[in-house]
Enzyme design. Structure first.
Site, mmCIF file in Angstrom:
data_model
loop_
_atom_site.group_PDB
_atom_site.id
_atom_site.type_symbol
_atom_site.label_atom_id
_atom_site.label_comp_id
_atom_site.label_asym_id
_atom_site.label_seq_id
_atom_site.Cartn_x
_atom_site.Cartn_y
_atom_site.Cartn_z
ATOM 1 N N LEU A 282 6.682 4.653 -6.672
ATOM 2 C CA LEU A 282 5.884 4.655 -5.450
ATOM 3 C C LEU A 282 5.722 3.200 -5.027
ATOM 4 C CD1 LEU A 282 4.066 6.387 -3.510
ATOM 5 C CD2 LEU A 282 2.188 5.268 -4.704
ATOM 6 N N LYS B 235 4.118 9.911 -1.882
ATOM 7 C CA LYS B 235 2.778 9.901 -2.492
ATOM 8 C C LYS B 235 2.243 11.327 -2.461
ATOM 9 C CE LYS B 235 -1.305 6.967 -2.933
ATOM 10 N NZ LYS B 235 -1.196 6.685 -4.356
ATOM 11 N N GLU C 247 7.387 2.254 -13.360
ATOM 12 C CA GLU C 247 6.022 1.861 -12.984
ATOM 13 C C GLU C 247 5.034 2.415 -13.988
ATOM 14 O OE1 GLU C 247 4.961 3.621 -9.179
ATOM 15 O OE2 GLU C 247 5.984 5.466 -9.681
ATOM 16 N N TYR D 55 -1.154 12.323 -0.264
ATOM 17 C CA TYR D 55 -2.464 11.683 -0.236
ATOM 18 C C TYR D 55 -2.314 10.183 -0.079
ATOM 19 C CZ TYR D 55 -2.042 9.972 -5.080
ATOM 20 O OH TYR D 55 -1.647 9.311 -6.214
HETATM 21 N N1 PDD Z 1 -2.333 5.171 -7.219
HETATM 22 N N2 PDD Z 1 2.433 3.870 -8.397
HETATM 23 C C1 PDD Z 1 1.753 5.010 -8.579
HETATM 24 C C2 PDD Z 1 2.412 6.126 -9.322
HETATM 25 C C3 PDD Z 1 0.448 5.143 -8.065
HETATM 26 O O1 PDD Z 1 -0.222 6.297 -8.225
HETATM 27 C C4 PDD Z 1 -0.156 4.049 -7.391
HETATM 28 C C5 PDD Z 1 -1.549 4.108 -6.831
HETATM 29 C C6 PDD Z 1 0.596 2.864 -7.234
HETATM 30 C C7 PDD Z 1 0.053 1.661 -6.502
HETATM 31 O O2 PDD Z 1 -0.051 1.894 -5.116
HETATM 32 P P1 PDD Z 1 -1.154 1.151 -4.229
HETATM 33 O O3 PDD Z 1 -0.963 -0.297 -4.415
HETATM 34 O O4 PDD Z 1 -0.854 1.594 -2.849
HETATM 35 O O5 PDD Z 1 -2.505 1.646 -4.721
HETATM 36 C C8 PDD Z 1 1.892 2.813 -7.735
HETATM 37 C C9 PDD Z 1 -3.611 5.441 -6.599
HETATM 38 C C10 PDD Z 1 -4.567 4.313 -6.652
HETATM 39 C C11 PDD Z 1 -4.153 6.743 -7.141
HETATM 40 O O6 PDD Z 1 -3.364 7.661 -7.307
HETATM 41 O O7 PDD Z 1 -5.374 6.852 -7.353
#
Ligand code: PDD
Length: 292
Positions: free
Chosen positions: A205, A149, A181, A35
């Protein structure tokens, strides 16, 4: 009455209440899918090409055929934006391996399931911006391919719930004593006016905001270091921050019930947050507008 949400599913746009996926979809049975979450400011997807590149990479890692090319995906994103009235939205895109008799091995000849939806982008609460949020430390108990992701998010779901149960907004996770993270965000550490980020490897991620904040550090003249960060360094940080598509960049002002640095959002956060707002405004005003 709230605005109707129109979703995309396998070639059709329908009201969200009417969208249906077969029970044998491998996303439902195995969490076998990927996703993206893409913020939209002023009706323009923010950092779209980076989101697309990550989607392509996640699909490649799972050996799911990419159902569209770059233009096809952009067309879908623009169509979702155009169907909703909000200037600021967030687009959720999901691709699963498809529908097949239940068997762990990849089925042959299946068509991936493609789903897209848009929601109004909630504003980050002013209170959280002004005071920061609290976080708790947790062991990272997820698998070793966190760079994908994937919709298989049980480790992240359990971690977030532990944080909520402890009265915190997010967790800060460690593997073998080193920072990884949060449950749904990247974590940043400020020490001696340097911004530290954990390595881009399979243990995290790589957020689209990871690259963005790195760029913003450079443009702000803030020293940036990507390297393993020990738990002791996190616990004695001057500032901690988190970043994600929906939270942008936020200060973590309490960790495990103790103040981080002064206990208030710090000066590095203030600079990065202001630079982030500037980057959003520039993107919303310079890109061609998606037609409605
Ligand atoms: N999540 N690490 C994890 C485990 C995440 O799920 C996310 C983002 C990030 C940050 O990635 P980005 O800057 O591309 O949003 C890091 C999204 C927002 C979610 O699962 O809803």
């Amino acid at each position: 009455m709230s605005d109707p949400q129109i979703v995309y599913l396998n070639g059709e746009f329908t009201p969200i209440e009417e969208a249906r996926v077969p029970v044998l979809d491998r996303g439902f049975i195995f969490g076998d899918g990927v996703y993206e979450v893409v913020p939209v400011y002023g009706r323009q997807p923010f950092r779209w090409s980076q989101h697309y590149t990550r989607l392509e990479r996640s699909l490649g890692r799972l050996r799911i055929d990419n159902p569209f090319d770059a233009d096809g995906w952009r067309g879908l994103v623009d169509a979702l934006i155009a169907r909703h009235p909000w200037d600021d939205q967030f687009i959720y895109l999901q691709v699963t391996r498809g529908v097949a008799r239940r068997d762990h091995a990849f089925p042959k000849g299946v068509t991936p399931t493609v789903f897209g939806m848009s929601s109004a982008l909630p504003r980050v609460p002013a209170e959280q911006l002004a005071r920061g949020v609290s976080a708790v430390s947790l062991p990272d108990e997820r698998w070793l391919n966190c760079d994908i992701k994937s919709t298989s998010l049980l480790g992240n779901v359990l971690a977030r719930q532990s944080a909520i149960d402890a009265g915190a907004a997010e967790c800060v996770m460690y593997r073998d004593g080193f920072l990884t993270e949060g449950s749904s965000s990247n974590i940043w550490v400020v020490r001696d006016a340097r911004v530290l980020a954990p390595p881009r490897d399979r243990l995290i991620l790589e957020g689209i905001r990871y690259g963005l904040l790195q760029e913003l550090c450079e443009s702000q003249g803030l020293p940036f270091e990507m390297r393993p960060i020990s738990r002791a360094e996190v616990e004695s940080a001057d500032e901690l921050m988190l970043s994600s598509a929906t939270k942008e960049v936020l200060a973590i002002s309490r960790l495990d019930g103790r103040p981080v640095g002064s206990g208030e959002p710090g000066p590095v956060f203030a600079r990065l947050h202001a630079a982030y707002q500037q980057a959003k405004a520039t993107s919303a005003s310079t890109a061609p507008r998606a037609s409605r």
